[in-house]
Write an enzyme that holds these catalytic residues in place. Structure first.
Site, mmCIF file in Angstrom:
data_model
loop_
_atom_site.group_PDB
_atom_site.id
_atom_site.type_symbol
_atom_site.label_atom_id
_atom_site.label_comp_id
_atom_site.label_asym_id
_atom_site.label_seq_id
_atom_site.Cartn_x
_atom_site.Cartn_y
_atom_site.Cartn_z
ATOM 1 N N HIS A 93 21.993 29.547 64.091
ATOM 2 C CA HIS A 93 22.122 30.958 64.450
ATOM 3 C C HIS A 93 21.198 31.313 65.615
ATOM 4 C CE1 HIS A 93 24.281 31.216 60.671
ATOM 5 N NE2 HIS A 93 24.564 32.488 60.900
ATOM 6 N N HIS A 97 15.556 29.490 56.939
ATOM 7 C CA HIS A 97 14.873 28.574 57.843
ATOM 8 C C HIS A 97 13.379 28.853 57.838
ATOM 9 C CE1 HIS A 97 18.513 26.939 59.775
ATOM 10 N NE2 HIS A 97 18.998 28.162 59.672
#
Length: 280
Positions: free
Chosen positions: A197, A239
């Site tokens: 992303h 993440h």
């Protein structure tokens, strides 16, 4: 006349031989001198050849010859400065990522804003961007618009390939506090490094600012969107901080690669024609 008496060696001279003085002895009617210093030297040589001396000398020789702990062994025993710094950085990364993962679960401290973070997550997903670029390429009437959408589509495909290769190579697991409820994941998405992303948001953000005429408020919104996509990855626990930071840098570099490989519709048609001729 009486015969002269043979002279005999004095006992005093023979007794003094222990100090290394010559000793007078008879052999075949002749007097010979023997030195006790040679006998003492021989005794010392035999003593030096004893097992104890040999072991001591071999050990001292071995340590002097390099059999003992060398300087390289000492360096190997001590961890290098690079490894210590890397371990410290990873520890800080894990600690900070866990502290910022405030939306990882519904019962987290910021669990109420989790739906909003998931919506931002969808805006940075690859499928909406691929579908949108394909649709705009199909609906575009101008050659300039088709060229821009074509290269954006190629950039998105390049991003998927590069991120997949890096993830499969590094194989870093996602944070332990992550909840695997992401939208449309693939097998490589179980790995965390780098954030796809973040790479996509960084590349698309630069692409939009460079090739689309946007007003100043819209340009600010693009920058805010890029930052919010990266922040949402950490807040949702998807993440670690370093995954997002490296993803931003990787996406920035990917845009430079897209500019280097820029294709016009005519160049693409020529390339497809050459491929078709080789296939036949």
């Amino acid at each position: 006349m009486s015969s002269p008496k043979a002279k005999r060696p004095s006992r005093g001279g023979g007794g003094g031989g222990g100090g290394g003085s010559p000793v007078l002895g008879a052999a075949n009617g002749r007097y010979e001198f023997k030195s006790l210093s040679s006998d003492s030297a021989t005794a010392r040589l035999r003593a030096s050849e004893s097992p104890t001396r040999r072991r001591g000398s071999s050990s001292s020789t071995g340590s002097a010859g390099g059999h003992g702990p060398s300087e390289e062994d000492g360096i190997r025993l001590n961890p290098s400065l690079f490894r210590v710094a890397l371990s410290s950085l990873l520890a800080i990364d894990l600690w900070l990522s866990k502290r910022l993962g405030v939306c990882a679960w519904e019962d987290s401290s910021w669990g109420s804003v989790r739906p909003l973070m998931k919506l931002i997550e969808v805006t940075g997903h690859g499928i909406p961007w691929l579908a949108g670029a394909t649709y705009c390429l199909y609906k575009s009437d101008s050659a300039a618009g088709q060229e821009v959408m074509l290269n954006l589509l190629l950039g998105l495909l390049l991003d998927l390939v590069l991120v997949g290769v890096v993830k499969a190579t590094v194989r870093r697991r996602r944070p332990a506090h992550n909840r695997m409820d992401m939208f449309a994941t693939f097998s490589v998405d179980r790995y965390s490094f780098p954030s796809g992303h973040a790479t996509r948001a960084s590349m698309c953000g630069r692409f939009l600012l460079a090739h689309l005429v946007l007003a100043a408020p819209l340009r600010v919104l693009v920058l805010l969107w890029v930052g919010m996509v990266g922040l949402s990855r950490v807040m949702l626990g998807r993440h670690n901080v370093t995954d997002v930071a490296f993803g931003f840098w990787m996406g920035y570099c990917q845009y430079n690669l897209v500019e280097m490989l820029w294709l016009s519709p005519q160049a693409l048609q020529g390339l497809l024609g050459q491929l078709a001729q080789r296939a036949h």
